[in-house]
Scaffold this active site. Structure first.
Site, short mmCIF file in Angstrom:
data_model
loop_
_atom_site.label_atom_id
_atom_site.label_comp_id
_atom_site.label_asym_id
_atom_site.label_seq_id
_atom_site.Cartn_x
_atom_site.Cartn_y
_atom_site.Cartn_z
CG ASP A 1 -2.43 -20.04 -1.84
OD1 ASP A 1 -1.76 -19.94 -0.79
OD2 ASP A 1 -1.97 -20.53 -2.88
CE1 TYR B 1 -3.22 -2.76 -0.05
CE2 TYR B 1 -3.80 -2.30 2.21
CZ TYR B 1 -3.99 -3.02 1.06
OH TYR B 1 -4.95 -4.00 1.02
CE LYS C 1 1.04 -17.71 -3.53
NZ LYS C 1 0.28 -18.94 -3.55
CG ASP D 1 -13.02 -6.71 4.49
OD1 ASP D 1 -12.79 -6.14 5.58
OD2 ASP D 1 -13.34 -6.09 3.46
CG ASP E 1 -7.33 -4.45 3.58
OD1 ASP E 1 -8.39 -4.46 4.20
OD2 ASP E 1 -7.07 -3.65 2.66
#
Ligand code: NAD
Length: 347
Positions: A209, A123, A177, A237, A233
């Protein structure tokens, strides 16, 4: 105690109003709280042409805690400056690098937390941008972002995760990852190194994943999840599916001083803003974690937490929770806030 409330945009003001009811009850319970208000996001753009001004930043620095509603909305879709930049600036300027997101629901026996790095990664990483280049003899747009972390940023975050786990089930799950990304390879190496200093804590690693599946399938095995900015993030959610609604998740951000930023995990929900139907649980749970983590008041924190679940156990809920609550009776945001406050005060 100076508590600064930044309601922001969309449903921010209406959920903040419910929080203030509870804060006033905390005052009756003996807390000396000075409630301050100010602007961030779209409302600040409308007033000052910038989403967060220097004066507000200074007031933030002088506060004991900041509670933020949410920012953004359709109104600013075409604005050259976005409301969300105010929030990113607040996090960056005040160095809120660690974001704790408790995922807790007594109805389903869920109790774990996500510790998300908040100040680095893709970000903020540079270079980033969109440019034009000749590709296969055709002028074409291309875009790029950079997932950038240095060793110190990773160490300070992961240490917090291990320390948090000491007061919990002593299990840390690191999500990365590392089969593909160099940034994740470094992350994993550092997690293993820090783990060697915390002999009583068990560490395991999951790729992002598969983590999306583990969260839904095996959430009872989870305790403290540590992860980078973007994975945290997205995963938090997803966790709203576990607790019931996106409106039910709180978060706490820490910097290297004693200042804390509390906010619900959801956005400004412009589709329902102003209709008095939003769910204020996320922001009220932010106060639950403030009482626990900032004021070390487990008693009042638990009392507020169980007041929320008492209201839900009677079936009262806002419309977004209707599929998760047995024999539900839909109430509006204001009524829901009043009910929680009633149980918090009288029960
Ligand atoms: P959102 O979280 O605002 O909404 C997603 C869906 O969840 C919507 O249907 C909304 O009605 C519902 N929802 C969210 N919170 C709710 C609540 N408390 N009660 C009931 N329903 C709720 O996400 P979005 O639609 O992707 O983004 C809308 C705006 O919010 C955008 O401008 C985005 O940039 C901004 N945003 C801000 C923050 C923040 O302030 N921290 C976080 C995410 C998104």
């Amino acid at each position: 105690m100076n508590i600064l409330i930044l309601p922001g945009d969309g449903i921010g003001p209406e959920i903040s109003l419910q929080l203030v009811k509870i804060l006033k009850t905390c005052i009756i319970y003996g807390y000396k709280i000075n409630i301050l208000y100010n602007y961030i996001g779209g409302i600040s753009i409308d007033k000052y042409n910038i989403p967060l001004n220097e004066n507000v930043l200074n007031i933030c620095k002088e506060s004991d805690s900041i509670i933020l509603g949410c920012v953004g909305g359709y109104k600013w879709s075409n604005s050259p400056i976005k409301p969300e930049e105010g929030l990113l600036l607040l996090r960056k300027k005040l160095n809120f690098f660690a974001n704790i997101r408790p995922i807790k629901c007594p109805f389903k026996n869920i109790d774990f937390l996500i510790l998300r790095e908040l100040n680095g990664g893709i970000y903020y990483g540079k270079p980033k941008g969109i440019s034009k280049q000749i590709i296969n003899s055709i002028p074409s747009w291309y875009s790029y972002d950079t997932e950038l972390y240095n060793e110190q940023e990773i160490i300070r975050l992961i240490k917090i995760g291990f320390n948090l786990s000491l007061n919990r089930k002593k299990r840390v799950t690191s999500i990365d990852k590392s089969n593909v990304l160099y940034s994740s390879k470094l992350w994993k190496k550092i997690a293993n190194f820090i783990s060697s200093k915390f002999q009583t804590v068990k560490l395991n690693h999951i790729y992002i994943d598969y983590a999306t599946i583990e969260l839904i399938k095996n959430f009872k095995k989870l305790d403290v999840i540590i992860t980078n900015n973007i994975f945290g993030d997205i995963l938090s959610d997803e966790c709203s599916l576990l607790t019931g609604s996106l409106g039910m998740l709180p978060s706490l951000s820490l910097n290297n001083k004693s200042l804390s930023l509390f906010e619900p995990c959801h956005g400004s929900a412009p589709d329902i803003a102003g209709k008095n139907i939003s769910n204020p649980i996320g922001i009220i749970l932010s106060l639950v974690i403030m009482l626990e983590y900032s004021f070390n008041d487990k008693f009042l924190s638990n009392k507020l937490f169980y007041s929320i679940y008492k209201v839900l156990s009677y079936g009262f809920c806002t419309i977004d929770m209707k599929n998760y609550i047995k024999n539900f009776k839909i109430v509006n945001t204001n009524e829901f806030g009043d009910l929680i406050n009633y149980f918090f005060f009288y029960d």
